[in-house]
Each structure stands twice: as C-alpha cells, then as structure tokens.
Design a protein around this motif. Structure first.
Motif, PDB file in Angstrom:
ATOM      1  N   ASN A  35       0.843  -1.267   0.063  1.00 44.36           N
ATOM      2  CA  ASN A  35       0.052   0.014  -0.064  1.00 44.36           C
ATOM      3  C   ASN A  35       0.828   1.252  -0.046  1.00 44.36           C
ATOM      4  O   ASN A  35       2.051   1.414   0.713  1.00 44.36           O
ATOM      5  N   ASN A  36       0.445   2.270  -0.612  1.00 45.50           N
ATOM      6  CA  ASN A  36       1.112   3.453  -0.571  1.00 45.50           C
ATOM      7  C   ASN A  36       2.538   3.423  -1.322  1.00 45.50           C
ATOM      8  O   ASN A  36       3.468   4.320  -1.218  1.00 45.50           O
ATOM      9  N   ASP A  37       2.445   2.210  -2.267  1.00 42.03           N
ATOM     10  CA  ASP A  37       4.020   2.091  -2.866  1.00 42.03           C
ATOM     11  C   ASP A  37       5.058   1.954  -1.997  1.00 42.03           C
ATOM     12  O   ASP A  37       6.261   2.714  -2.341  1.00 42.03           O
ATOM     13  N   GLY A  38       4.877   1.407  -0.979  1.00 37.59           N
ATOM     14  CA  GLY A  38       5.803   1.296   0.333  1.00 37.59           C
ATOM     15  C   GLY A  38       6.980   0.416   0.112  1.00 37.59           C
ATOM     16  O   GLY A  38       8.109   1.025  -0.292  1.00 37.59           O
ATOM     17  N   CYS A  39       6.720  -0.948   0.214  1.00 34.09           N
ATOM     18  CA  CYS A  39       7.883  -1.934   0.064  1.00 34.09           C
ATOM     19  C   CYS A  39       7.420  -2.894  -0.878  1.00 34.09           C
ATOM     20  O   CYS A  39       6.352  -3.016  -1.250  1.00 34.09           O
ATOM     21  N   ILE A  40       8.731  -3.749  -1.229  1.00 33.68           N
ATOM     22  CA  ILE A  40       8.224  -4.896  -2.253  1.00 33.68           C
ATOM     23  C   ILE A  40       7.860  -6.035  -1.499  1.00 33.68           C
ATOM     24  O   ILE A  40       8.332  -6.298  -0.395  1.00 33.68           O
ATOM     25  N   ILE A  41       6.375  -6.623  -2.009  1.00 34.97           N
ATOM     26  CA  ILE A  41       5.777  -7.507  -1.217  1.00 34.97           C
ATOM     27  C   ILE A  41       5.802  -8.709  -2.100  1.00 34.97           C
ATOM     28  O   ILE A  41       5.307  -9.751  -1.646  1.00 34.97           O
ATOM     29  N   ALA A  42       6.035  -8.731  -3.446  1.00 36.09           N
ATOM     30  CA  ALA A  42       6.202  -9.963  -4.189  1.00 36.09           C
ATOM     31  C   ALA A  42       7.284  -9.804  -5.368  1.00 36.09           C
ATOM     32  O   ALA A  42       7.411  -8.568  -5.855  1.00 36.09           O
ATOM     33  N   ARG A  43       7.665 -10.916  -5.751  1.00 39.39           N
ATOM     34  CA  ARG A  43       8.628 -10.926  -6.864  1.00 39.39           C
ATOM     35  C   ARG A  43       8.536 -11.806  -7.924  1.00 39.39           C
ATOM     36  O   ARG A  43       8.235 -13.039  -7.480  1.00 39.39           O
ATOM     37  N   SER A  44       8.586 -11.702  -9.288  1.00 41.29           N
ATOM     38  CA  SER A  44       8.425 -12.647  -9.833  1.00 41.29           C
ATOM     39  C   SER A  44       9.825 -13.364  -9.903  1.00 41.29           C
ATOM     40  O   SER A  44      10.736 -12.887  -9.527  1.00 41.29           O
ATOM     41  N   ALA A  45       9.751 -14.638 -10.534  1.00 42.30           N
ATOM     42  CA  ALA A  45      10.747 -15.571 -10.589  1.00 42.30           C
ATOM     43  C   ALA A  45      12.322 -14.894 -11.108  1.00 42.30           C
ATOM     44  O   ALA A  45      13.190 -14.967 -10.797  1.00 42.30           O
TER      45      ALA A  45
END
Ligand SMILES: [Mg+2]
Length: 419
Positions: A35-45
């Motif tokens: 939310n709010n472009d805060g932290c990285i919460i998912a990454r593609s392979a």
C-alpha cells in the motif's frame, strides 16, 4: 481406496497475476509494492534471480530497479482477488473437497487411483491452470496436510520435480524430511523452533522421531498433532467453510497527512462503505462500530484516537453505519494533528439468518436498494455506485502510481487483443 491430501499454491502469486494480464511483462523481472507504494511484497521468478529482497522499501531501491529494467507495479487487490476466485473454481472441480487456505493456497482432498499414482493428475492440473489463467502453481501431495505442505515446499524448490511432488510415493521419505529445516515445518512457530534447535532438533525428520512425551509437555496437543501428521496420521481436519468472522476492520494510510475534517470524513466514509459491503457479502450485521485515526508514530506530537458506539439494532446498512461513523469522526478530529491513517472496526458481528426481532421499533432497511448497489458494483467495478460522503476527488487516497488495470473485473479495463 486410499485418500491423499494436496497443497496447491500459486507461485509468486501477485507478480504472476500482473504478468498474466500483460504479455509485454511476461518473463521479465517484476516486483509488486505494498500500500502507498511502500515496500516490495512480491517478486517474479526473474526478479528473485536478481537478488531483490522482499520487504525492501521502494524509495531505497527505485534507482537500482530502474537500472536493472525491473517492472514495478502497485498492488492491485481487485485483480488478485478475482484471479484467486477463478483459481479456486478450477481447483474445486479437480478435487473431492477443497479448503481455501489463503488467497493463493488451498488444500485438496483426493482419491488415489488404483495404481496410486497422482502425478498425471497433478501435471494435468498445472497445465489446465496455466492455460486458463497464466498462473504457474506448485502441487505437493502427502497423506496429511503437514506432509502436503512439505511436499509443496519441495515441488517449488527442486527444479527437477517440475512443480509437482508426491511425498507418499517416495520410498525414501526420510531423506526428504531430513532436508526440511525445523522452521519450515507447517505449524511450528518461532518459539517452538527455537526450543527445538536448543534441543538439537533441527529437521522435520528429527521432530517426527523425537519422543512424543517431550513435545506434549512443551507444546501440548498442538505439537503432538504436527508430529502425528508428519507420521502420516490425519489430525488436522478439513474445514470447507471458514468460521464466521467476529470482527472486521477496513483501514488505509493516506498518501499525505490530513489536517481537515472534510478529508477525514471522506476517508472514514469510504472505509464504512467498503465495510458495509463486506458485511452484506458475509450475511452479517455489526452491533459495535469504532472509528480510529492516528498520526505518525515516534514523534513528540504523535497520537492515536478511537471512539466506539453501539449500533442498535445491529445493521449492515451503509446509511445506518455512515450516520454513526461520521458522528464519531467529528469526535476524534483535532485540527492540531496530522493524521496519516484512519479506519473503521466493526465488532460483535452476527449472522443475518437468526436476527433477533425488535419489539418496539421497526429497523430501517434498504435491502433491495443495497443489494442492487452491490450487484452493480460487482458487475461494473467497485464504487460504480457509491455514497457522496466518500467524496468524488480523493486527494488523500493512498498512492498507487503504478497500478495495472482491473483487467478481469471491470468491463472498461478488459485488455484488447489485436489480431
Ligand atoms: Mg504462493
């Protein structure tokens, strides 16, 4: 006929959803922000391969991501929820029973074919999900939920298994259990894993083989259940229907501090509208409503405000909830504070099915109006019809600068294919 349990899980689910609706980013490194472009919460392979860590604040790495040509997306929960619904529908048709465990995870109860081999089923299901949704999944199979979880872990981490692994079919189960660290066993939390390490129990196999009495005295029946499950005895039953919620909270951070009552009212109204919708979705009513707001923490002038009221008779009618919530908003507002987050908490939820009738008052209900609004919003996208109290322009709304379209849930945003 023997039964089996499978744990089916979407790989890098949020990132996979983004890649699935936009072919131009398929196969490219992609991260999703909180939310709010805060932290990285998912990454593609592909982003994982670049060693981009989970939880990293975006502002710290945005230049690095740019130089590595990584695609960045704001979280698009409408898309992920819709893809999850579609995924679960496919899984439901391929299993005897399905327990949805999280947005991208489900346990499936299966009958083993006469030759005992479930691998063809697993590979066919993976292909079907990929063909229908473009989402890669991993399938772990075992005798119990705990075993299925471990098998899923292997299916994801060992490339040669091609995303599907049946632990029960292995002749040497011990060597697989030996490879699983105690922290990765489903149900073993931080406290128990620390205790295990202190007692030199470092792997799933060592936990399975330790004296039961020792586990029972330390962790009670819960620990014993995990051990029995690892041995192949079903102790954690399937629950097809989730238990009804006892409370519901809708809250968001703002993109910038709020100083005006009008903006705080709009934000609280937006949360109440969403909350009312969720209550009606679950056929529930609320009898207690709390409005809260807070400023930034760890500052000399930081503060948390909260006020509660009773809703009598209990209701899920947005107008009733709004009347109560907006009165509370005026009570918590103070122009000297810069609020950065607000929300509503609805408690003492009850089902609408067995509602106590009122003797002296007829509750005000707009059932038909509300269900029509809900239907329109579900068909044409959230907030197609809404209450004016939530405002038209919402300059305080959380930042989502890199939001992908609601490609599967809003007519206007369906991707166009050029042939
Ligand atoms: Mg997953």
């Amino acid at each position: 006929m023997r039964r089996a349990t499978a744990l089916i899980d979407g790989n890098n689910f949020y990132a996979s959803c983004e890649q699935s609706i936009d072919p131009s980013v398929a196969g490219r490194p992609l991260v999703v922000l909180s939310n709010n472009d805060g932290c990285i919460i998912a990454r593609s392979a592909e982003a994982r391969a670049l060693d981009i860590a989970m939880g990293t604040p975006y502002f710290k790495v945005h230049k690095k991501l740019e130089s590595l040509n990584v695609i960045v997306r704001s979280s698009n929960y409408a898309l992920y929820a819709d893809m999850s619904k579609r995924l679960m529908n496919i899984l439901r048709t391929s299993s005897e029973q399905l327990e949805v465990y999280s947005i991208d995870e489900a346990f499936a109860l299966l009958k083993r074919p006469s030759n005992g081999n479930l691998r063809p089923w697993a590979h066919q299901l993976r292909a079907q999900v990929y063909r229908s949704l473009g989402i890669p999944i991993a399938i772990g199979i075992g005798e119990t939920k705990c075993q299925a979880k471990l098998a899923n872990h292997a299916a994801k981490s060992v490339a040669s298994l091609c995303g599907a692994f049946d632990l029960s079919a292995e002749t040497d189960k011990d060597s697989w259990l030996e490879k699983v660290a105690i922290e990765d066993v489903w149900g073993i939390g931080q406290k128990l894993s620390k205790w295990c390490r202190l007692h030199n129990i470092n792997t799933a196999r060592q936990f399975r083989d330790m004296p039961s009495g020792k586990i029972l005295s330390k962790y009670g029946i819960k620990g014993l259940r995990i051990q029995r499950e690892l041995l192949g005895y079903e102790c954690i039953p399937f629950t097809q229907k989730p238990l009804p919620k006892k409370e519901m909270c809708v809250s968001r951070s703002f993109c910038r501090p709020i100083h005006q009552l009008s903006e705080l009212r709009q934000a609280v109204a937006s949360h109440v509208i969403r909350g009312g919708e969720k209550l009606r979705q679950h056929s529930q009513v609320a009898s207690t409503l709390t409005v809260f707001a807070r400023t930034r923490e760890l500052r000399p002038s930081s503060c948390k405000q909260a006020v509660t009221t009773q809703i009598n008779p209990p209701s899920n009618d947005t107008s009733v909830l709004l009347d109560a919530a907006l009165l509370l908003t005026e009570q918590i507002f103070d122009p000297s504070y810069a609020f950065i987050k607000a929300g509503v908490l609805m408690q003492n939820l009850d089902t609408t099915k067995f509602m106590q009738q009122q003797l002296f008052s007829v509750p005000k209900t707009n059932e038909r109006l509300l269900s029509t609004i809900d239907e329109l919003n579900s068909q044409y996208g959230q907030n197609t019809i809404t209450w004016a109290a939530s405002g038209l322009e919402k300059p305080w709304e959380m930042r989502r600068n890199r939001l992908s379209p609601a490609a599967t849930s809003r007519f206007k945003e369906i991707p166009i294919a050029h042939a």
